[in-house]
Design an enzyme around this catalytic site. Structure first.
Site, PDB file in Angstrom:
ATOM      1  N   LYS A 139      -9.595  -4.339  11.988  1.00 51.21           N
ATOM      2  CA  LYS A 139      -8.525  -3.741  12.215  1.00 51.21           C
ATOM      3  C   LYS A 139      -8.176  -4.658  13.956  1.00 51.21           C
ATOM      4  O   LYS A 139      -6.415  -5.164  13.592  1.00 51.21           O
ATOM      5  CB  LYS A 139      -8.037  -2.152  12.919  1.00 51.21           C
ATOM      6  CG  LYS A 139      -8.025  -1.763  11.984  1.00 51.21           C
ATOM      7  CD  LYS A 139      -6.946  -1.635  10.703  1.00 51.21           C
ATOM      8  CE  LYS A 139      -5.812  -1.581  10.662  1.00 51.21           C
ATOM      9  NZ  LYS A 139      -5.594  -1.282   9.959  1.00 51.21           N
ATOM     10  N   GLY A 171       0.479  -1.709   0.181  1.00 49.02           N
ATOM     11  CA  GLY A 171       0.169   0.310  -0.121  1.00 49.02           C
ATOM     12  C   GLY A 171       0.861   1.626  -0.251  1.00 49.02           C
ATOM     13  O   GLY A 171       0.330   2.146   0.521  1.00 49.02           O
ATOM     14  N   VAL A 213      -4.406   9.783  12.210  1.00 48.23           N
ATOM     15  CA  VAL A 213      -3.350  10.173  11.649  1.00 48.23           C
ATOM     16  C   VAL A 213      -3.048  11.636  10.866  1.00 48.23           C
ATOM     17  O   VAL A 213      -4.559  11.556   9.982  1.00 48.23           O
ATOM     18  CB  VAL A 213      -2.610   9.350  11.278  1.00 48.23           C
ATOM     19  CG1 VAL A 213      -1.784   9.643  10.033  1.00 48.23           C
ATOM     20  CG2 VAL A 213      -2.789   8.328  11.366  1.00 48.23           C
ATOM     21  N   ASP A 231      -3.076  -7.118  -4.279  1.00 46.04           N
ATOM     22  CA  ASP A 231      -4.100  -6.754  -4.483  1.00 46.04           C
ATOM     23  C   ASP A 231      -4.640  -7.979  -2.681  1.00 46.04           C
ATOM     24  O   ASP A 231      -4.665  -8.683  -2.656  1.00 46.04           O
ATOM     25  CB  ASP A 231      -5.395  -6.746  -5.095  1.00 46.04           C
ATOM     26  CG  ASP A 231      -7.012  -5.854  -4.441  1.00 46.04           C
ATOM     27  OD1 ASP A 231      -7.277  -6.497  -3.177  1.00 46.04           O
ATOM     28  OD2 ASP A 231      -7.269  -5.588  -5.354  1.00 46.04           O
TER      29      ASP A 231
END
Length: 343
Positions: A159, A8, A187, A62
Site C-alpha cells: 500500500k 474492484g 474497516v 485486472d
C-alpha cells in the site's frame, strides 16, 4: 451527475462505493476480474436500493494486465481506484502484493490521464501511514508515512509503495490529473451480500468462539459506509485535490474492547466472544508458531491511534459511533450466514 469508474466494485469497500454513487445519481462503471460476479453484485445492490440497471456497467479488467483499462476509463470524469491485492487467502511474501499494487495503480493512472479523467481517488490504507515507527503517544496524521525500510508485512509495504508511485506519477507525468488518497483504518460494517472480506474475520471468529483471548494491541476502526462517503466527498470537493485523508471513528480501540461491545450489544449471540487479553510476552511467544500473530508482531503491546480531523475540517466528513458499526457488522455476518450462530 458524472460517469464514474470504480475499480474492484465487487469487493467490500468497492461495492459500497458503487451503491453510494448510484444513490447519488451518478452513472457507474466498475471493473471485476471475473465477470461472473456481475450478477451477484447487481443482486446485492438491488436488495439495498432502487436504480436503473442502465446506470451500472461491469467490465473486465485486472490490475496485473493492461488489457481493458482504456475501455474502462473511457468517458469517465472520475475514477475511484479501490481495487488492490488482498490477503483473502494466505499471507503473501516478497513481491506477491507489492508489484501488482504498484504496477496496477500506474496502469489505472496512465489510462485515466490518457482518457482525460478529471480526478482519481486512490484507496490507500492506514498501512501506508503508521507502520514501522517507534512507539509514540500522539495520533498518526496524514503527514506520516510507513517506513518501508523497516521489517513490515507485505500488505502494508504494498500500500505504501503503490501510493508513493501514484503521487510521483501525478507530479511527473499526470498532465493535470488530480489525485486524492483515502486511508481507512480497520474497516468494519455490514455486508451487502454473503461474502467473507478479510477485514471482518476478526469479528466473525469472535462470534464463533475461535478467538480464545485477544491479541494485546489497539488500532483504529471505521465503518465501510463512512469510508464510501469519504470517497464521494474526496471525488468532488475542490479542497480535496492533492490531499491524503485518514478515516477513523474516534480513537483506537483495544481488540478486547471490540469483544466487549459484541457481548454488550448482541447478548447471548456473542457469548463466545473472548473476555481477556493475552499478555504481550505470551503473544510474542505464540507468534513463533502462529502466522497471524507473527504478522502482528510490530503492533503487539501498542495502540496505533490516528485522527480524522483533516477530513472533518476540510470535507465535513463524520464517522458514526464505532459501537454501532461493531454491532452492525456482527448482525450482518449472522444474517448472511457468514458467522455461525452460537449453539
Amino acid at each position: 451527475m458524472a460517469q464514474v469508474l470504480v475499480t474492484g466494485g465487487t469487493g467490500f469497500i468497492g461495492s459500497w462505493c458503487v451503491l453510494h454513487l448510484l444513490e447519488a445519481g451518478h452513472t457507474v462503471r466498475t471493473t471485476a476480474r471475473d465477470l461472473r460476479r456481475e450478477a451477484t453484485l447487481r443482486s446485492w445492490l438491488h436488495t439495498a436500493t432502487s436504480f436503473d440497471d442502465e446506470r451500472l456497467t461491469v467490465v473486465r479488467a485486472d490490475l496485473e494486465h493492461s488489457d481493458g483499462w482504456k475501455d474502462a476509463v473511457a468517458d469517465c470524469e472520475f475514477v475511484l481506484h479501490v481495487a488492490s491485492p488482498t490477503l483473502r487467502n494466505t499471507p503473501a511474501t516478497g513481491d506477491e502484493l507489492v508489484v501488482p499494487a504498484r504496477e496496477g495503480v500506474l496502469r489505472v493512472l496512465r489510462a485515466a490521464r490518457d482518457a482525460g479523467v478529471r480526478r482519481v481517488v486512490l484507496t490507500s490504507a492506514f498501512g501506508a501511514v503508521g507502520i514501522g515507527h517507534p512507539p509514540r503517544s500522539t495520533p498518526f496524521t496524514e503527514e506520516d508515512w510507513t517506513d518501508v525500510d523497516s521489517d513490515i508485512p507485505p500488505y502494508q509495504r504494498s500500500k505504501t509503495l503503490a501510493e508513493r508511485a501514484a503521487w510521483q506519477f501525478v507530479e511527473e507525468e499526470g498532465g493535470g490529473l488530480e489525485l486524492v488518497a483515502v486511508h481507512p483504518v480497520g474497516v468494519l460494517g455490514p455486508l451487502l451480500g454473503p461474502d467473507d472480506p478479510p477485514s471482518l474475520r476478526l469479528v466473525r471468529r469472535m462470534l464463533e468462539g475461535r478467538v480464545p483471548a485477544c491479541p494485546p494491541f489497539g488500532m483504529g476502526f471505521v465503518d465501510v459506509r463512512d469510508v464510501a462517503d469519504l470517497h464521494l466527498r474526496a471525488m468532488t470537493d475542490p479542497a480535496a485535490v492533492g490531499e491524503r485523508f485518514l478515516a477513523i471513528a474516534g480513537h483506537s480501540l483495544r481488540v478486547v474492547e471490540i469483544a466487549r461491545i459484541l457481548r454488550e450489544r448482541l447478548g447471548g449471540r456473542a457469548a463466545k466472544a473472548p473476555t481477556r487479553e493475552l499478555p504481550v510476552w505470551l503473544a510474542r511467544a505464540l507468534g513463533t508458531v502462529n502466522p497471524e500473530l507473527r504478522l502482528l508482531r510490530h503492533q503487539l503491546g501498542r495502540d496505533l491511534d490516528a485522527t480524522s480531523a483533516k477530513a472533518e475540517r476540510l470535507l465535513g466528513w463524520r464517522a458514526r459511533p464505532i459501537e454501532d458499526t461493531v454491532a452492525d457488522t456482527a448482525e450482518s455476518l449472522l444474517a448472511h450466514g457468514i458467522a455461525e450462530h452460537p449453539v
